[in-house]
Design an enzyme around this catalytic site. Structure first.
Site, PDB file in Angstrom:
ATOM      1  N   LYS A  21      -2.441  -4.291 -32.167  1.00 50.76           N
ATOM      2  CA  LYS A  21      -1.300  -3.386 -32.689  1.00 50.76           C
ATOM      3  C   LYS A  21      -1.291  -2.698 -34.134  1.00 50.76           C
ATOM      4  CE  LYS A  21       1.635  -3.576 -28.457  1.00 50.76           C
ATOM      5  NZ  LYS A  21       2.655  -4.109 -28.045  1.00 50.76           N
TER       6      LYS A  21
ATOM      7  N   ARG B  97      -0.766 -10.338 -23.316  1.00 43.27           N
ATOM      8  CA  ARG B  97      -1.336  -9.208 -22.910  1.00 43.27           C
ATOM      9  C   ARG B  97      -2.498  -8.726 -23.843  1.00 43.27           C
ATOM     10  NH1 ARG B  97      -0.108  -3.881 -23.692  1.00 43.27           N
ATOM     11  NH2 ARG B  97      -0.122  -2.439 -21.884  1.00 43.27           N
TER      12      ARG B  97
HETATM   13  C1  8Y7 Z   1       3.510  -3.767 -24.432  1.00 46.37           C
HETATM   14  C2  8Y7 Z   1       3.467  -3.347 -22.924  1.00 46.37           C
HETATM   15  C3  8Y7 Z   1       2.349  -1.935 -24.357  1.00 46.37           C
HETATM   16  C4  8Y7 Z   1       3.773  -4.967 -24.888  1.00 46.37           C
HETATM   17  C5  8Y7 Z   1       4.497  -5.270 -22.583  1.00 46.37           C
HETATM   18  C6  8Y7 Z   1      -0.092  -1.322 -26.330  1.00 46.37           C
HETATM   19  C7  8Y7 Z   1       2.843  -1.123 -21.903  1.00 46.37           C
HETATM   20  C8  8Y7 Z   1       1.245  -0.391 -26.197  1.00 46.37           C
HETATM   21  N1  8Y7 Z   1       2.502  -2.898 -25.300  1.00 46.37           N
HETATM   22  N2  8Y7 Z   1       3.947  -4.110 -21.872  1.00 46.37           N
HETATM   23  N3  8Y7 Z   1       2.885  -2.289 -23.153  1.00 46.37           N
HETATM   24  N4  8Y7 Z   1       4.456  -5.736 -23.620  1.00 46.37           N
HETATM   25  N5  8Y7 Z   1       5.074  -6.025 -21.417  1.00 46.37           N
HETATM   26  O1  8Y7 Z   1      -0.460  -1.474 -27.824  1.00 46.37           O
HETATM   27  O2  8Y7 Z   1       3.940  -5.465 -25.799  1.00 46.37           O
HETATM   28  O3  8Y7 Z   1      -0.678  -1.707 -25.612  1.00 46.37           O
HETATM   29  S1  8Y7 Z   1       1.633  -0.126 -24.482  1.00 46.37           S
END
Ligand code: 8Y7
Length: 352
Positions: free
Chosen positions: A299, A334
């Site tokens: 990020k 994640r």
């Molecule tokens: C997150 C996410 C994204 C996160 C959860 C990226 C879909 C942006 N970020 N879902 N999604 N938590 N639960 O940089 O931090 O992956 S999208």
């Protein structure tokens, strides 16, 4: 009764050390004894942007909780075992691998834009040790535009179907009730909603009816505008309160409390300083009583700190963030770089 108290577990111990400290009565179980904590910071809001805080040892905390029912309740939420969700038993940290089926995803620029590519990518992440494959067809990066539901369905459903059929645990990253529904039919085991079921008015009822576990992620505002100067009174406490409220709303709509996973939503309507404050207080979120998921991989705030402009080059910073999450006993991280994160988690576990 001291309503409005927050409890930040600190001095977090892991593995053999956690066991020994708990047996010696010097530390309390954290989130069902995955780890233990030996001190805690009790925090109270004191006017705009101001905190009163007090540090307590585990023994002092137990004493204080005997005299304060509200603190006792918060302590119970911090400590209680988390029931298994979708076969996940929380004995070790789990790795969620990111599978983007979006032509405009910021980190891999459409590399997996077609279904076959995304399916192959999902298989590779699973082979590298991913416990969950998170499949998304709508970019929610800062500034991204909305995707019509038909387009999102066409992107994600073939990928979910193929990977679920092959036996992988799949989550669907969507804010739309229609996509949740179709994804469940296609075999998705978990709903991951970055709007915490608030974007689509139909989402809470559909999530409840499907009976699937739901990740409720905190976000401030819409992806298109969320980075336009977000302001919080106290970001850590504000995000905690918002998540608590969203959990209560989901339960009121019929979502089973024990199927909720909470996520502070790094980068979603947060400045670099906000993200760092959250990263520094992750253990506070155990007070929600639910398993925690954290997504910091590649990020923008990592780029801001390290000076790495290219998202794909942010592996080292991403590993540091994931390791910080594991140190705080966060249950799921994640990530894009599954192989490297699995290696890191194995090393950390072995050293405990
Ligand atoms: C997150 C996410 C994204 C996160 C959860 C990226 C879909 C942006 N970020 N879902 N999604 N938590 N639960 O940089 O931090 O992956 S999208």
């Amino acid at each position: 009764m001291s309503e409005g108290l927050y409890l930040l577990p600190a001095g977090v111990l892991h593995g053999a050390q956690a066991q020994a400290a708990m047996e010696a009565g010097r530390a309390g179980a954290l989130a069902g004894a995955r780890a233990a904590f030996c001190v805690a910071q009790i925090i109270r809001r004191e006017g705009p942007g101001r905190r009163f805080s007090q540090w307590m040892t585990w023994a002092q905390l137990q004493e204080a909780a005997r005299k304060d029912a509200w603190l006792a309740r918060r302590l119970e939420l911090v400590q209680r075992p988390r029931p298994a969700i979708a076969g996940m038993e929380w004995r070790k940290p789990l790795i969620m691998g990111i599978v983007n089926v979006t032509p405009d995803s910021f980190s891999d620029g459409g590399l997996h834009a077609d279904a076959q590519g995304a399916i192959a990518h999902g298989r590779a992440l699973a082979a590298a040790g991913a416990d969950i494959l998170d499949i998304g067809g709508e970019s929610t990066r800062p500034g991204a535009a909305e995707v019509p539901p038909e387009e999102e369905l066409a992107r994600v459903i073939p990928v979910i179907e193929a990977l679920a059929r092959e036996g992988y645990r799949v989550s669907v990253d969507t804010r739309k009730a229609a996509v949740m529904e179709a994804a469940a039919r296609a075999g998705a085991a978990i709903i991951n909603d970055v709007s915490a079921l608030s974007f689509d008015p139909g989402a809470p009822a559909v999530a409840a009816r499907l009976g699937l576990p739901v990740v409720l992620m905190h976000a401030r505002g819409e992806p298109r505008t969320m980075q336009d100067d977000p302001v919080y009174d106290d970001v850590v406490l504000d995000v905690f309160d918002a998540l608590q409220e969203q959990m209560q709303k989901a339960v009121a709509a019929g979502v089973a409390e024990e199927k909720i996973i909470a996520d502070p939503g790094i980068g979603f309507g947060k400045t670099c300083a906000h993200n760092l404050a959250l990263m520094g207080s992750l253990a506070l979120f155990h007070g929600l009583g639910a398993p925690i998921l954290l997504g910091a991989s590649r990020k923008r705030f990592i780029g801001a700190i390290t000076g790495v402009k290219d998202a794909a080059g942010r592996l080292a910073g991403s590993l540091a963030a994931a390791q910080t999450a594991l140190a705080a006993a966060v249950q799921i991280v994640r990530v894009h770089d599954v192989s490297e994160t699995v290696q890191m988690a194995r090393m950390v576990e072995a050293m405990h």
